[in-house]
Design a protein around this motif. Structure first.
Motif, short mmCIF file in Angstrom:
data_model
loop_
_atom_site.label_atom_id
_atom_site.label_comp_id
_atom_site.label_asym_id
_atom_site.label_seq_id
_atom_site.Cartn_x
_atom_site.Cartn_y
_atom_site.Cartn_z
N SER A 1 4.40 -3.87 -3.86
CA SER A 1 3.17 -3.13 -3.63
C SER A 1 2.01 -4.09 -3.41
N GLU B 1 3.69 -0.59 0.30
CA GLU B 1 4.00 -0.13 -1.05
C GLU B 1 5.29 0.66 -1.02
N HIS C 1 5.90 6.52 -4.12
CA HIS C 1 5.18 5.40 -3.54
C HIS C 1 4.66 5.82 -2.18
N GLN D 1 9.45 0.82 -3.30
CA GLN D 1 10.05 0.76 -4.64
C GLN D 1 10.08 -0.65 -5.21
#
Length: 350
Positions: A313, A308, A211, A310
């Protein structure tokens, strides 16, 4: 008088004999001078869209290192001549500071320029780093490859010495492993500083780097700045959605309907020709498209504007400001019209 058993034995070493490694470095340096890359002035960042719509040129020379043949290729974006650029600057009222241009190498301007991120058609080095002028060193034979970390480091050290001795500011990239992997390690020697270009191929991406937040942590850890707080980082994001398992099945297409108004050849019932071009067979016997790629792009964002990680986002593909599609065609698809032979017939009446 007895001979002296302890007579000294003199051994002369000829240091003027060049080794394979020294000849390779010297040859690289000679090519850089022949291509006039040592005396090339700094260039301005390329305008928006120039990498895709501009003209790229290449020069290639072959050289040998211990019976291993390499190809040294210079790729650059062809720009306007100096007179045209100066006249355009005078018309627009812009004046360049020559001192600033002398101390700002081209590679720095290209790396900081975000107008040409993600070009649709360009060399992979240009697409990854945004460079308009670079040199690549790759095996001349497609079946050969530079395997092993020691060989890669030896080549990088060699081109680094050649760049330093020649005073060349154009980056050189060494291609390692198989060519289809497009894996490069690069270096650039500048007055008072050096730039190293590194890549890594992973079978599986670690979860902490899958990410934007994890990638920013890696980027910030490489910075030497100790300013607190650090300025925000500008990023350009692109998501790729690919459809590669394309169903390639024959198309069922009806044969063209023949008209009743056809000519007869003598007394035979064989039909010759057709009534119009709209009756000609047209189309592909199989799907000519083999792959479809969709790119969702955010050209320029500040890290303070998006989140963004885990668990969350902000990068919604449906809200991306730029979409682009790329298709990959099937090699030599069978088409109906290509297999049709058109003939003309002229009849002379007396």
């Amino acid at each position: 008088m007895a001979a002296d058993d302890d007579a000294e034995v003199f051994e002369i070493t000829d240091f003027t004999t060049a080794s394979e490694w020294e000849r390779f470095i010297s040859r690289v340096e000679e090519i850089l001078h022949e291509w006039k890359l040592v005396s090339s002035p700094p260039r301005l960042p390329a305008p928006k869209g120039a990498y895709t719509n501009g003209t790229w040129e290449e020069k290639t020379e072959e050289l040998t290192f211990a019976n291993f043949k390499f190809s040294l290729t210079h790729s650059w974006l062809k720009s306007k001549d100096e007179k045209t650029e100066k006249s355009a600057e005078k018309e627009s009222g812009e004046e360049d500071d020559d001192n600033d241009r002398e101390i700002t190498p081209t590679v720095y301007g290209d790396l900081m320029n975000m107008d040409n991120d993600f070009p649709s058609r360009a060399h992979c080095i240009c697409r990854w780093y945004g460079l308009q002028d670079f040199v690549t060193l790759s095996p001349a034979n497609n079946t050969e490859a530079v395997l092993g970390e020691s060989k890669a480091k030896l080549l990088l050290s060699s081109v680094n010495i050649a760049l330093t001795d020649a005073g060349c500011c154009v980056p050189i990239f060494v291609q390692i492993h198989q060519k289809w992997r497009r894996l490069y390690q690069g270096t650039c020697v500048l007055p008072g500083s050096n730039i190293e270009f590194g890549m890594v191929h992973l079978k599986r991406i670690p979860a902490q780097y899958n990410h934007l937040a994890g990638l920013l942590d890696v980027f910030k850890s490489k910075l030497g700045s100790v300013a607190d707080p650090r300025p925000p980082v500008s990023v350009a994001v692109r998501f790729l959605y690919g459809l590669y398992d394309w169903v390639n099945s024959p198309w069922t297409q009806a044969l063209p309907v023949r008209s009743s108004k056809v000519r007869k050849l003598n007394d035979y019932d064989d039909e010759v020709g057709c009534s119009g071009f709209d009756q000609l067979p047209f189309g592909a016997c199989e799907d000519p498209v083999s792959a479809l790629s969709l790119y969702c792009t955010w050209p320029s964002l500040s890290e303070d504007m998006i989140v963004e990680n885990q668990v969350y986002s902000d990068l919604d593909p449906l809200q991306a400001p730029l979409w682009s599609v790329r298709i990959q065609m099937t090699e030599d698809p069978q088409c109906l019209l290509a297999t049709t032979t058109l003939t003309t017939e002229t009849t002379i009446f007396k």
